[in-house]
Structure formats: structure tokens, C-alpha cells
Design a protein around this motif. Structure first.
Motif, mmCIF file in Angstrom:
data_model
loop_
_atom_site.group_PDB
_atom_site.id
_atom_site.type_symbol
_atom_site.label_atom_id
_atom_site.label_comp_id
_atom_site.label_asym_id
_atom_site.label_seq_id
_atom_site.Cartn_x
_atom_site.Cartn_y
_atom_site.Cartn_z
ATOM 1 N N LYS A 177 0.889 -1.175 -0.076
ATOM 2 C CA LYS A 177 0.084 -0.159 -0.070
ATOM 3 C C LYS A 177 0.990 1.359 -0.127
ATOM 4 O O LYS A 177 0.489 2.369 -0.367
ATOM 5 N N TRP A 178 2.140 1.157 0.259
ATOM 6 C CA TRP A 178 3.110 2.405 0.204
ATOM 7 C C TRP A 178 3.972 2.372 -0.848
ATOM 8 O O TRP A 178 5.175 3.109 -1.095
ATOM 9 N N ASP A 179 3.818 1.468 -2.039
ATOM 10 C CA ASP A 179 4.676 1.574 -3.093
ATOM 11 C C ASP A 179 4.935 3.026 -3.696
ATOM 12 O O ASP A 179 5.866 3.153 -4.287
ATOM 13 N N ASP A 180 4.068 3.820 -3.610
ATOM 14 C CA ASP A 180 4.004 4.781 -4.334
ATOM 15 C C ASP A 180 4.956 6.078 -3.572
ATOM 16 O O ASP A 180 5.532 6.831 -4.237
ATOM 17 N N LEU A 181 5.362 5.498 -2.533
ATOM 18 C CA LEU A 181 6.075 6.348 -1.736
ATOM 19 C C LEU A 181 7.537 6.138 -1.771
ATOM 20 O O LEU A 181 8.467 6.555 -1.044
ATOM 21 N N LEU A 182 7.848 4.667 -2.217
ATOM 22 C CA LEU A 182 9.363 4.294 -2.323
ATOM 23 C C LEU A 182 10.464 4.890 -2.659
ATOM 24 O O LEU A 182 10.142 5.592 -3.850
ATOM 25 N N THR A 183 11.637 5.045 -2.118
ATOM 26 C CA THR A 183 12.758 5.754 -2.519
ATOM 27 C C THR A 183 13.522 4.573 -3.418
ATOM 28 O O THR A 183 14.019 4.951 -4.557
ATOM 29 N N LYS A 184 13.515 3.464 -2.837
ATOM 30 C CA LYS A 184 14.243 2.420 -3.629
ATOM 31 C C LYS A 184 13.787 0.786 -2.954
ATOM 32 O O LYS A 184 13.259 0.959 -1.741
ATOM 33 N N SER A 185 13.872 0.039 -3.695
ATOM 34 C CA SER A 185 13.395 -1.482 -3.259
ATOM 35 C C SER A 185 14.579 -2.264 -3.938
ATOM 36 O O SER A 185 15.262 -2.010 -4.820
ATOM 37 N N TRP A 186 14.608 -3.271 -3.088
ATOM 38 C CA TRP A 186 15.599 -4.626 -3.525
ATOM 39 C C TRP A 186 15.247 -5.978 -3.387
ATOM 40 O O TRP A 186 14.673 -6.267 -2.460
ATOM 41 N N ASN A 187 15.809 -6.836 -4.422
ATOM 42 C CA ASN A 187 15.000 -8.047 -4.324
ATOM 43 C C ASN A 187 16.420 -8.921 -3.895
ATOM 44 O O ASN A 187 16.349 -10.179 -3.614
#
Length: 378
Positions: free
Chosen positions: A58-68
Motif C-alpha cells: 500500500k506504500w509503493d508509491d512512496l518508495l525511494t528504492k527497493s531491492w530483491n
């Protein structure tokens, strides 16, 4: 001077207070109920929240960065962490605060009040502020009870850190893989490590973090970070764009025992910080959902917010670190070498069965854990 009376008053406009206000403003069940959120300062904080979850959130529009992908590095191990189906996500607090404040204000259902609440009288149901007193049917209170620092029955250590958001002259970071813990730059007799959130090959947030019973001077973090850049990243050519610092209590103190029919403790003040890790973002989301469900079901808002089984596990782990702080690298190395990231995340999310818990605990088995078990159980 007595101000207006409200149905709900939320004390504190931080992570938990804003998210609770947002959920109340978006739910038709609470339409028509007069609600206020009170804080001494609604300005945008300089801090970062990270969390893991499966798929879209629900917060994906606020992400600065993500990692797998991630890494765990100790003196003897360099482990690649393949996170799928989980993703590790980063949000800057200023983006979160701005979005939620805007959404709450646009709803028109919740009043923002700038004041500092000093105490709540549970008899008159009034919160005394520096400017006014505020009446309510129920208070959601994020203030931290300082008595946890004096409790001899419970264990407290601190996650304290300083981070530099930097830009380097040459490529030194791997942007698709964050570093959960890197123990190569050591602080004597303490659990201390470097944590890296890379944005590009030349930009990253690099933090030096302690899990320790003591705090330290600001210059210590700077010295350890400087060593990391020179000895590990092999560079002196970088610019510090911004800094962030923090002190997070990691404690098994039962903040939630203060919950009553009239007052629910929330956020750090409600024990929502995971004691063994210092993470709070996803715990906040889950517990606010539980509060809303409790209210709609006719229960006390603060009922069953804390899982006592996992609080006991956390208490044992904290006791081990408090009694043997120099062994943190050894303990976390066992944790990451003997368990998959998926099992670790499920355990830290408090979603594992007793048999799965036992597997995790056996992977950490040592005399120190046995001694802490008996100290915390009897």
C-alpha cells in the motif's frame, strides 16, 4: 482552558499517529466522529524506514528504492540473500509525513492541533496540554513511558546509528543489492555493523549502527563510517549530501499493559517496535488494522495487539545481547547462515509455528541462550 471535546484524540503525529488518523479518515464507520491529532511539531523529520513484504504494497508509491537481493557480511562469511518472494523497501519519512498529512487534511474529518500534551487524566478524560486541555471518549497515546529505563525486570538495549547519504567520485556500490549487516569495521566489545542502502553505483545511504546497552558520542559514528569508506570501499572521494541519526529502544518492557478502555498506547510508546530488530513500519500497519477491527467488533481498541509468545522470544534474545554484547556478530552469523531469508522474515513477522520457531532457536543454540531462557522464564 478547556478546548473542544472529541470522540478520539491521537497524541503524536509520527509514524503510528498519522497512519491511524489516515485509516480513521478513510473508513465510513468513523464518519461523523470528531477526531483530533495533537503534536508539538508537525514538521517533516529526516529519517528512513525500511521493511520487507511480498509483492506490491500500500506504500509503493512512496518508495525511494527497493531491492530483491541483499548481503550479510561477517569476518568469515559473505552471504548473498535472495529475498524472493519478498522485497526489501525503503521510504523517507518526509515523503510519508507529507502524503499522509495532505490526505488527512483533504478528508476534512480530522483536526490538526499543535500543542504538547503533558498528561492524561483517566478520571475526567482530559489531556492537559501546554495551551489547552482536550476532552475525549478515547485517547490514542504515542508518548513513551520513561520508566522502562529503570525497570530491573526487563531488558533494554539501544539501536543507535548515524547515516551518511553520500555521492562518490567513482562507482563503489552495487545498486541492486543492499547490505543488511557488515561486521568488517568493528567497535570493541559491542554489537556494531555497517548497513548500506545503495541507490546507484555512486549514491547510497551508509549507516553505522549499534545494538548495545550504551550510547556513544557523535564523533564515534563519523570515525567508524570514515574507516568503512577507506578500508572497505577503498575510497576517500565522496561528498556527504545529508545525515540522519537515531536512537531506538529495543526492549521487552510491556508498554501495552497501560492500555485501558479509555487509553490505547500506540507506536514506540505501545511497544510496536520489534524488540529484537528495531523495525516498526510493518508492525504499525498490522496493529492499526487490528485496532480498527477491534473497534468495529465492539472490543477495546488495544486488545491483543502484542503476541506474547514472540515477546518471550524477543526477551530472551535481548537478554543474550545485553549480557554478551561482544558476541553479536557470532549470533547474527548463525542466524543468517543457518536460516533462509524467507524463514527469517516469517519469524520476524511473527508468522511462524512453534515447530518453525524451534528450528530458528536451535540454529542459535548456545549456553548463553540457555542461561537467558532461565533468567527470563523463572
Amino acid at each position: 482552558m478547556l478546548g473542544p471535546r472529541y470522540f478520539y484524540v491521537i497524541i503524536g503525529g509520527g509514524l503510528a499517529g498519522l497512519q491511524l488518523a489516515r485509516q480513521l479518515s478513510r473508513d465510513v464507520f468513523f464518519k461523523g466522529k470528531k477526531i483530533a491529532i495533537i503534536d508539538s511539531d508537525f514538521s517533516m523529520p529526516v529519517k528512513t524506514w525500511c521493511f520487507w513484504e511480498k509483492g506490491k504494497g500500500k506504500w509503493d508509491d512512496l518508495l525511494t528504492k527497493s531491492w530483491n537481493k541483499g548481503k550479510f557480511i561477517s569476518s568469515e562469511e559473505n552471504i548473498d540473500l535472495q529475498l524472493s518472494p519478498y522485497t526489501y523497501k525503503m521510504i523517507k519519512a518526509k515523503d510519508y509525513h507529507q502524503k499522509l498529512q495532505d490526505e488527512i487534511e483533504e478528508s476534512g474529518d480530522i483536526e490538526f492541533i499543535t500543542d504538547e500534551i503533558q498528561k492524561i487524566d483517566p478520571v475526567t478524560m482530559k489531556a492537559k496540554g501546554q495551551k489547552k486541555s482536550y476532552g475525549a471518549t478515547h485517547f490514542f497515546d504515542s508518548r513513551v513511558d520513561p520508566s522502562y529505563l529503570e525497570s530491573k525486570k526487563h531488558t533494554t538495549i539501544f539501536q543507535h546509528f548515524k547515516g551518511w547519504e553520500v555521492e562518490t567520485e567513482k562507482p563503489v556500490f552495487t545498486p541492486d543489492s543492499f547490505t543488511m549487516m557488515d561486521y568488517r569495521i568493528k567497535y570493541p566489545d559491542a554489537t556494531a555493523f555497517t548497513y548500506i542502502l545503495p541507490f546507484t553505483e555512486k549514491k547510497a545511504l551508509v549507516e553505522y549502527t549499534f545494538f548495545s546497552p550504551f550510547l556513544t558520542e557523535d564523533k564515534v559514528y563519523d570515525e567508524m563510517l570514515q574507516q568503512y569508506f577507506e578500508k572497505v570501499l577503498k575510497t576517500k572521494d565522496f561528498k556527504i549530501k545529508s545525515t540522519e541519526t537515531g536512537v531506538i529502544p529495543m526492549t521487552d518492557f510491556p508498554f501495552d499493559k497501560a492500555n485501558t478502555e479509555q487509553i490505547t498506547k500506540i507506536g514506540t510508546g505501545g511497544g510496536w517496535v520489534k524488540p529484537s530488530t528495531g523495525y516498526s513500519f510493518k508492525n504499525t500497519e498490522k496493529r492499526i488494522a487490528k485496532i480498527i477491527d477491534n473497534i468495529k467488533s465492539g472490543k477495546q481498541p488495544g486488545e491483543n495487539l502484542i503476541n506474547n509468545k514472540f515477546r518471550k522470544y524477543d526477551a530472551i534474545f535481548l537478554d543474550v545481547l545485553a549480557q554478551n554484547n561482544q558476541k553479536g556478530e557470532e549470533i547474527f552469523t548463525k542466524f543468517y547462515t543457518k536460516n533462509s531469508p524467507q524463514d527469517i522474515f516469517r519469524y520476524l513477522d511473527e508468522e511462524t509455528s512453534v515447530s518453525e520457531d524451534l528450528k530458528i532457536m536451535l540454529s542459535l543454540y548456545s549456553f548463553d541462550f540457555v542461561a537467558s531462557f532461565f533468567r527470563k522464564t523463572f
